[in-house]
Write a protein that holds these residues in place. Structure first.
Motif, mmCIF file in Angstrom:
data_model
loop_
_atom_site.group_PDB
_atom_site.id
_atom_site.type_symbol
_atom_site.label_atom_id
_atom_site.label_comp_id
_atom_site.label_asym_id
_atom_site.label_seq_id
_atom_site.Cartn_x
_atom_site.Cartn_y
_atom_site.Cartn_z
ATOM 1 N N CYS A 61 0.892 -1.161 0.000
ATOM 2 C CA CYS A 61 0.000 0.000 0.000
ATOM 3 C C CYS A 61 0.924 1.203 0.000
ATOM 4 C CB CYS A 61 -0.928 0.001 1.206
ATOM 5 S SG CYS A 61 -2.141 1.341 1.161
ATOM 6 N N TYR A 62 0.989 1.903 -1.116
ATOM 7 C CA TYR A 62 2.018 2.918 -1.352
ATOM 8 C C TYR A 62 1.375 4.295 -1.340
ATOM 9 C CZ TYR A 62 6.677 4.159 -3.074
ATOM 10 O OH TYR A 62 7.969 4.637 -3.183
ATOM 11 N N GLY A 63 1.875 5.165 -0.471
ATOM 12 C CA GLY A 63 1.363 6.531 -0.376
ATOM 13 C C GLY A 63 2.195 7.479 -1.212
ATOM 14 N N LEU A 64 1.511 8.410 -1.860
ATOM 15 C CA LEU A 64 2.183 9.458 -2.629
ATOM 16 C C LEU A 64 1.734 10.788 -2.048
ATOM 17 C CD1 LEU A 64 4.052 9.690 -5.146
ATOM 18 C CD2 LEU A 64 1.987 10.117 -6.492
ATOM 19 N N VAL A 65 2.676 11.525 -1.474
ATOM 20 C CA VAL A 65 2.330 12.775 -0.788
ATOM 21 C C VAL A 65 3.170 13.907 -1.357
ATOM 22 C CG1 VAL A 65 1.665 11.585 1.337
ATOM 23 C CG2 VAL A 65 4.012 12.390 1.071
ATOM 24 N N GLY A 66 2.591 15.113 -1.297
ATOM 25 C CA GLY A 66 3.297 16.286 -1.783
ATOM 26 C C GLY A 66 2.406 17.497 -1.659
ATOM 27 N N PRO A 67 2.989 18.688 -1.695
ATOM 28 C CA PRO A 67 2.188 19.907 -1.612
ATOM 29 C C PRO A 67 1.360 20.103 -2.877
ATOM 30 C CG PRO A 67 4.478 20.441 -2.074
ATOM 31 C CD PRO A 67 4.430 18.965 -1.824
ATOM 32 N N ASN A 68 0.448 21.067 -2.829
ATOM 33 C CA ASN A 68 -0.333 21.392 -4.014
ATOM 34 C C ASN A 68 0.603 21.793 -5.153
ATOM 35 O OD1 ASN A 68 -2.784 20.996 -2.677
ATOM 36 N ND2 ASN A 68 -2.816 23.104 -1.923
ATOM 37 N N GLY A 69 0.326 21.283 -6.351
ATOM 38 C CA GLY A 69 1.164 21.602 -7.500
ATOM 39 C C GLY A 69 2.455 20.831 -7.575
ATOM 40 N N ALA A 70 2.587 19.762 -6.764
ATOM 41 C CA ALA A 70 3.844 18.997 -6.733
ATOM 42 C C ALA A 70 4.018 18.095 -7.942
ATOM 43 C CB ALA A 70 3.908 18.153 -5.460
ATOM 44 N N GLY A 71 2.918 17.790 -8.656
ATOM 45 C CA GLY A 71 3.000 16.886 -9.803
ATOM 46 C C GLY A 71 2.436 15.509 -9.527
ATOM 47 N N LYS A 72 1.745 15.331 -8.379
ATOM 48 C CA LYS A 72 1.224 14.003 -8.029
ATOM 49 C C LYS A 72 0.161 13.530 -9.020
ATOM 50 C CE LYS A 72 -0.348 15.093 -3.986
ATOM 51 N NZ LYS A 72 -0.155 16.564 -4.135
ATOM 52 N N THR A 73 -0.826 14.391 -9.276
ATOM 53 C CA THR A 73 -1.911 13.993 -10.173
ATOM 54 C C THR A 73 -1.396 13.780 -11.586
ATOM 55 O OG1 THR A 73 -3.625 15.070 -8.840
ATOM 56 C CG2 THR A 73 -4.104 14.738 -11.174
ATOM 57 N N THR A 74 -0.488 14.633 -12.043
ATOM 58 C CA THR A 74 0.095 14.458 -13.381
ATOM 59 C C THR A 74 0.844 13.135 -13.464
ATOM 60 O OG1 THR A 74 0.313 16.852 -13.630
ATOM 61 C CG2 THR A 74 1.627 15.475 -15.096
ATOM 62 N N THR A 75 1.598 12.812 -12.407
ATOM 63 C CA THR A 75 2.338 11.543 -12.381
ATOM 64 C C THR A 75 1.390 10.351 -12.437
ATOM 65 O OG1 THR A 75 4.163 12.521 -11.129
ATOM 66 C CG2 THR A 75 3.921 10.126 -11.016
ATOM 67 N N LEU A 76 0.347 10.372 -11.617
ATOM 68 C CA LEU A 76 -0.592 9.257 -11.596
ATOM 69 C C LEU A 76 -1.369 9.162 -12.905
ATOM 70 C CD1 LEU A 76 -1.980 9.400 -7.945
ATOM 71 C CD2 LEU A 76 -0.161 7.963 -8.880
ATOM 72 N N SER A 77 -1.663 10.291 -13.532
ATOM 73 C CA SER A 77 -2.360 10.262 -14.819
ATOM 74 C C SER A 77 -1.501 9.584 -15.883
ATOM 75 C CB SER A 77 -2.721 11.687 -15.258
ATOM 76 O OG SER A 77 -3.645 12.277 -14.361
ATOM 77 N N MET A 78 -0.201 9.865 -15.885
ATOM 78 C CA MET A 78 0.693 9.212 -16.845
ATOM 79 C C MET A 78 0.881 7.743 -16.507
ATOM 80 S SD MET A 78 3.599 12.079 -17.711
ATOM 81 C CE MET A 78 4.081 12.434 -16.023
ATOM 82 N N ALA A 79 0.874 7.423 -15.205
ATOM 83 C CA ALA A 79 1.099 6.040 -14.767
ATOM 84 C C ALA A 79 -0.082 5.132 -15.067
ATOM 85 C CB ALA A 79 1.400 6.013 -13.265
ATOM 86 N N THR A 80 -1.248 5.715 -15.330
ATOM 87 C CA THR A 80 -2.457 4.908 -15.557
ATOM 88 C C THR A 80 -2.995 5.031 -16.977
ATOM 89 O OG1 THR A 80 -3.790 6.724 -14.643
ATOM 90 C CG2 THR A 80 -3.154 4.935 -13.148
ATOM 91 N N GLY A 81 -2.258 5.701 -17.852
ATOM 92 C CA GLY A 81 -2.683 5.777 -19.252
ATOM 93 C C GLY A 81 -3.656 6.890 -19.551
ATOM 94 N N LEU A 82 -3.852 7.829 -18.621
ATOM 95 C CA LEU A 82 -4.786 8.928 -18.856
ATOM 96 C C LEU A 82 -4.104 10.136 -19.504
ATOM 97 C CD1 LEU A 82 -6.772 8.845 -15.476
ATOM 98 C CD2 LEU A 82 -7.467 7.899 -17.688
ATOM 99 N N LEU A 83 -2.794 10.203 -19.408
ATOM 100 C CA LEU A 83 -2.046 11.339 -19.941
ATOM 101 C C LEU A 83 -0.728 10.824 -20.491
ATOM 102 C CD1 LEU A 83 -1.831 14.481 -20.181
ATOM 103 C CD2 LEU A 83 -0.693 14.449 -17.949
ATOM 104 N N ARG A 84 -0.458 11.149 -21.752
ATOM 105 C CA ARG A 84 0.765 10.648 -22.385
ATOM 106 C C ARG A 84 1.973 11.455 -21.928
ATOM 107 N NH1 ARG A 84 2.069 7.354 -26.498
ATOM 108 N NH2 ARG A 84 -0.134 7.042 -27.023
ATOM 109 N N PRO A 85 3.034 10.779 -21.459
ATOM 110 C CA PRO A 85 4.239 11.505 -21.030
ATOM 111 C C PRO A 85 5.022 12.040 -22.216
ATOM 112 C CG PRO A 85 4.569 9.133 -20.839
ATOM 113 C CD PRO A 85 3.138 9.325 -21.242
ATOM 114 N N ASP A 86 5.790 13.101 -21.966
ATOM 115 C CA ASP A 86 6.701 13.600 -23.001
ATOM 116 C C ASP A 86 7.892 12.663 -23.173
ATOM 117 O OD1 ASP A 86 5.057 15.830 -23.239
ATOM 118 O OD2 ASP A 86 6.249 17.036 -21.854
ATOM 119 N N ALA A 87 8.292 12.028 -22.090
ATOM 120 C CA ALA A 87 9.421 11.093 -22.132
ATOM 121 C C ALA A 87 9.307 10.164 -20.937
ATOM 122 C CB ALA A 87 10.748 11.850 -22.097
ATOM 123 N N GLY A 88 10.039 9.051 -21.015
ATOM 124 C CA GLY A 88 10.054 8.103 -19.913
ATOM 125 C C GLY A 88 9.220 6.872 -20.199
#
Length: 281
Positions: A61-88
């Motif tokens: 059970c993995y927690g992802l924490v960070g302040p507002n605007g840290a990039g958490k939602t963007t990271t999870l969107s790319m990790a689940t196929g909802l947003l295409r990454p520029d690289a990686g």
């Protein structure tokens, strides 16, 4: 005179070669539930995620924490196929998500933050629809949908339109739609926002059983105490980078997760400097 026969001489025992015990077959370690490698995303001049590396062990059970605007939602969107990454690269249980998105998404359940739902369906219809979209048998979908709605205290509201649900009820029915196909990986972005304490406890109990059965959960949250109690691993993200990652105990290093988080990301303000006008006496 009859010659005497010589008595047979004892022969040395024939050495017996005992074959060595067969070595147990090597069992390859399970692939991580999620691997992010040099994940990068920009929106114009703004770098939202700047080369994140992260490994989520299977069964955690993995927690992802960070302040507002840290990039958490963007990271999870790319990790689940909802947003295409520029690289990686993103791998889900060894599957390259962006090379084979159908196979990767098949084993993921996602509850994005601010998810738009087909809210002109009833709660039961919405969860049923989610299961049928996954190609599940209709009878299995019916059984699981009713069981989930009962477990989430939505049984009495299952025939109401989702548009008439409260914010907490909407979050719960979205959770049911995300988990109905029993995915191998659940990715939850702020799953307890607007959810009452009793329902939040029920959801945590469902997730504990899910992890005990071999599933993996990634949860993004601003509530440090919740992450500290619920998760066994955590990553602290700020400005699109991972500042610390590992087991919760290793990351917090004998302190509370909140204190460690504040020290890592900075920004703590003390006193009333500049806000003296708030004093009423």
């Amino acid at each position: 005179m009859e010659a005497r026969r010589a008595a047979p001489q004892p022969q040395p025992p024939v050495p017996v070669t005992v074959p060595p015990a067969a070595a147990p077959p090597l069992v390859p370690p399970a692939a991580p539930a999620l691997e992010l490698r040099r994940l990068w995303k920009s929106f114009g001049p703004k770098v939202a995620v700047g080369g994140i590396d992260l490994t989520v062990p299977t069964g955690s059970c993995y927690g992802l924490v960070g302040p507002n605007g840290a990039g958490k939602t963007t990271t999870l969107s790319m990790a689940t196929g909802l947003l295409r990454p520029d690289a990686g690269a993103v791998r889900v249980h060894g599957i390259d998500l962006w090379a084979d998105p159908t196979a990767g998404k098949r084993i993921i359940g996602v509850l994005p933050d601010g998810l738009r739902l087909f809210d002109r369906l009833t709660g039961l219809q919405l969860v049923t629809y989610a299961g049928l979209l996954r190609g599940m048998d209709r009878d299995m979908v019916a059984s699981r949908a009713r069981g989930l709605l009962a477990a989430l205290d939505l049984e009495a509201a299952q025939d109401q339109l989702v548009v008439d649900y409260s914010a907490g009820m909407t979050k719960k029915v979205a959770f049911a739609a995300a988990i109905i196909h029993a995915p191998r990986l659940m990715v939850l972005d702020e799953p307890f926002e607007s959810v009452d304490p009793v329902s939040a406890s029920n959801i945590r109990a469902i997730l504990r059983e899910y992890v005990a059965g071999g599933g993996t959960v990634i949860v993004s949250s601003h509530v440090m105490d919740l992450v500290q109690r619920m998760c066994d691993h955590v990553a602290v993200v700020a400005d699109g980078h991972v500042l610390a990652a590992g087991t919760v105990d290793d990351v917090r290093a004998g302190r509370t997760l909140e204190d460690t988080f504040v020290d890592l990301v900075g920004g703590r303000r003390t006193g009333m400097q500049g806000l003296e006008w708030l004093r009423t006496s």
